[in-house]
Design an enzyme around this catalytic site. Sequence first.
Site, short mmCIF file in Angstrom:
data_model
loop_
_atom_site.label_atom_id
_atom_site.label_comp_id
_atom_site.label_asym_id
_atom_site.label_seq_id
_atom_site.Cartn_x
_atom_site.Cartn_y
_atom_site.Cartn_z
CG HIS A 24 -3.84 -0.60 -1.80
ND1 HIS A 24 -5.12 -0.22 -1.47
CD2 HIS A 24 -3.53 -1.64 -0.97
CE1 HIS A 24 -5.56 -0.97 -0.48
NE2 HIS A 24 -4.61 -1.83 -0.15
CD GLU A 25 -0.52 -3.94 -1.09
OE1 GLU A 25 -0.15 -3.98 0.10
OE2 GLU A 25 -1.65 -4.29 -1.46
CG HIS A 28 -1.21 -1.31 3.46
ND1 HIS A 28 -2.21 -0.85 4.29
CD2 HIS A 28 -1.85 -1.97 2.45
CE1 HIS A 28 -3.39 -1.20 3.79
NE2 HIS A 28 -3.20 -1.88 2.67
#
Length: 449
Positions: A24-25, A28
């Site tokens: 998920h990170e 980003h």
Amino acid sequence: MSIVLFLAGVIFVAVGIAASIALHEVGHLVPAKLFKVRVTQYMIGFGPTIFSRRKGETEYGVKALPLGGYVSMVGMFPPGKNDDGEGSVRQSSTGMFQQLAADARQAAAEQLQPGDEDRVFYKLSIWKRIVIMLGGPVMNLIIGIVMFAVLIMGFGSAQATTTVSDVSRCVIPVSQQEETGQTDCAPGDPTAPAYEAGLQPGDRIVGFDGREVTSWEQLSAWIRDTAGQEVPISYIRDGETITATIEPLLTERPIPDVDGRAKLNEDGTPVMQEVGFVGVGPQSELVPQPASEVMPAVGDSLVRVTGVVLNLPQRVAQVAEAAFSDAPRDPNGPISVVGVGRIAGEVSAMEEIPFEARAATLVGLVGGVNLALFVFNLIPLLPLDGGHVAGALWEGLRRTVARVFRKPDPGPFDMAKLLPLTYVMVVLLMGMGALLIYADIVKPVNLFG
């Protein structure tokens, strides 16, 4: 052995969730670097740092509390404006909330280094900021789709076979079960037609009313339509074909939907109909499905998760009521990672279930968690990713309106002004997490009876 299997299931899901958070990170991190934003930290977890290593301008590490992760980018908050309209960090404020915003801007300004003027997050175009903030949830969606593809195309979905799993000794009308709570046969209850015809668990039904049986759905439809009629039934036991006579009993049963679940009335009760019934249940087996079945399954899961999220306050209140009273826990309500881990352990320890089916369930759990993370992170409130997306869209709307009406550019939207609401949301999220963990310990969701 059961304890080892339980721990194996918990570890599998824990590693799966940790990997999902890390990816998920990454969702980003990658677009932020592609758009030249300076990223100072990529961290999994919160609190004290356990391990970190700097590569280039970014510190990569793991922190003590495995409750999520974050990517720190410079310039998340634009500078404030002083009285003459020039951009600067305000040195004074008129209240606690204003001071929170001023402190956040000051901290953001202190991160800046020479050369960062065009590498700050707030100076990116609207679409680039949205891409960065949606990168995390989209990564969870991709993981969820991959897990569902492995589940559906690799392991397969459970399909009813024509092999008998269980045979009822008697027929108890549904209305009688609801009124009295009766589950066991009592004197006077009619004998189940299948039991009377000699069917046993393990028998494979191959013929009914002179027709070849090719699927359980087909057989069920024929049984429902032949109530009160004596018809021949053929089944194979130990390699031998046995033929008997069976008379389906007319009784009130729930009407199944296209997916096999009972159709429901507006009040949530099953839709009932008088149909033929013989009292047998089918064995299930995993049957690999084509790729075309993956996205419909993902869509169904997203719809269910969205329904839970849209009614989250009510669902959490129900969890609180169940945790502190004798009220039952809703198996379709929200659960914490503790609850997910417990379910994974219980599934893994069920040695009476084939290993393939247990592994499929664990893969499905990881996929379901990722789809839940995708939907939850789209909530348009800070500190969630959806809050940043909403802020960027609001800024774009303000600037568009200003251009249309030939007014001065209002500049970047100051997300720091929303910090008080952000802190309230953080407290609420932490409280919800603590409540769900407590409920999953004292009154866990029971999926297995």
